[in-house]
Design a protein around this motif. Sequence first.
Motif, PDB file in Angstrom:
ATOM      1  N   ARG A 103       0.847  -1.192   0.000  1.00 26.02           N
ATOM      2  CA  ARG A 103       0.000   0.000   0.000  1.00 26.02           C
ATOM      3  C   ARG A 103       0.878   1.236   0.000  1.00 26.02           C
ATOM      4  O   ARG A 103       1.849   1.316   0.758  1.00 26.02           O
ATOM      5  CB  ARG A 103      -0.879   0.025   1.245  1.00 26.02           C
TER       6      ARG A 103
ATOM      7  N   LYS B  28       1.863   5.075   0.994  1.00 22.58           N
ATOM      8  CA  LYS B  28       1.579   5.899   2.162  1.00 22.58           C
ATOM      9  C   LYS B  28       0.651   7.034   1.756  1.00 22.58           C
ATOM     10  O   LYS B  28       0.865   7.704   0.758  1.00 22.58           O
ATOM     11  CB  LYS B  28       2.865   6.477   2.735  1.00 22.58           C
ATOM     12  N   THR B  29      -0.376   7.259   2.594  1.00 19.77           N
ATOM     13  CA  THR B  29      -1.342   8.318   2.295  1.00 19.77           C
ATOM     14  C   THR B  29      -1.247   9.465   3.281  1.00 19.77           C
ATOM     15  O   THR B  29      -1.948  10.458   3.132  1.00 19.77           O
ATOM     16  CB  THR B  29      -2.776   7.760   2.317  1.00 19.77           C
ATOM     17  N   ASP B  30      -0.409   9.345   4.307  1.00 20.99           N
ATOM     18  CA  ASP B  30      -0.321  10.384   5.322  1.00 20.99           C
ATOM     19  C   ASP B  30       0.814  11.358   5.011  1.00 20.99           C
ATOM     20  O   ASP B  30       1.595  11.720   5.886  1.00 20.99           O
ATOM     21  CB  ASP B  30      -0.139   9.761   6.707  1.00 20.99           C
TER      22      ASP B  30
END
Length: 187
Positions: free
Chosen positions: A150, A152-154
């Motif tokens: 996945r 990173k979305t932060d």
Amino acid sequence: MEAEGGARVRNEDVPPQNQDLSFLLPSVATLLSDYGWYLVFLCVGGFLLIQHLRKNRSTNNQSSSVTAESQDPVSVVRRQEALEASRRRMQEEQDARAAEFREKQQRLEEEKRRQKIEMWESMKEGKSYKGNAKVAQQNTEEAASTSSLRPKTDKKPLRNSGYNPLTGDGGGTCSFRPGRRGPSAGG
């Protein structure tokens, strides 16, 4: 050698004299002086071409003998059988890996289902299930992280959303301020 009456008579007994090739010398000298370098390059190119053609001819003779040997029916059949055996072996390895992957996926699904059943039963009894949920969530996250990565979305944005370089504000320390007008106060 003159006969009576002043006519020349050819003497058959005297051998003809060797004629000199000196009449060719000026024309050959002119040809070499005008086209000498062209003739040298032409000779070198012809030599290299002949060498290349000889090498190709010898290579073709060797390759034709090799192809005649490789067309032996027994060796062709043996080579095809070896190729088929290699393909069969690789397919069996791929099938074994696929079966192992399916078995692993089934075990993960069974573990998830068992944990959900445990959480449901503990909830029916009135017990807390958050501790079990964390363990189950860690197991599912490990399984998900191994199957797919996945991103990173932060991530923090580079600038705040109100920043506009055309307005001139929002820059903070890099704004331009003109100097004071008027004479300097020096004394």
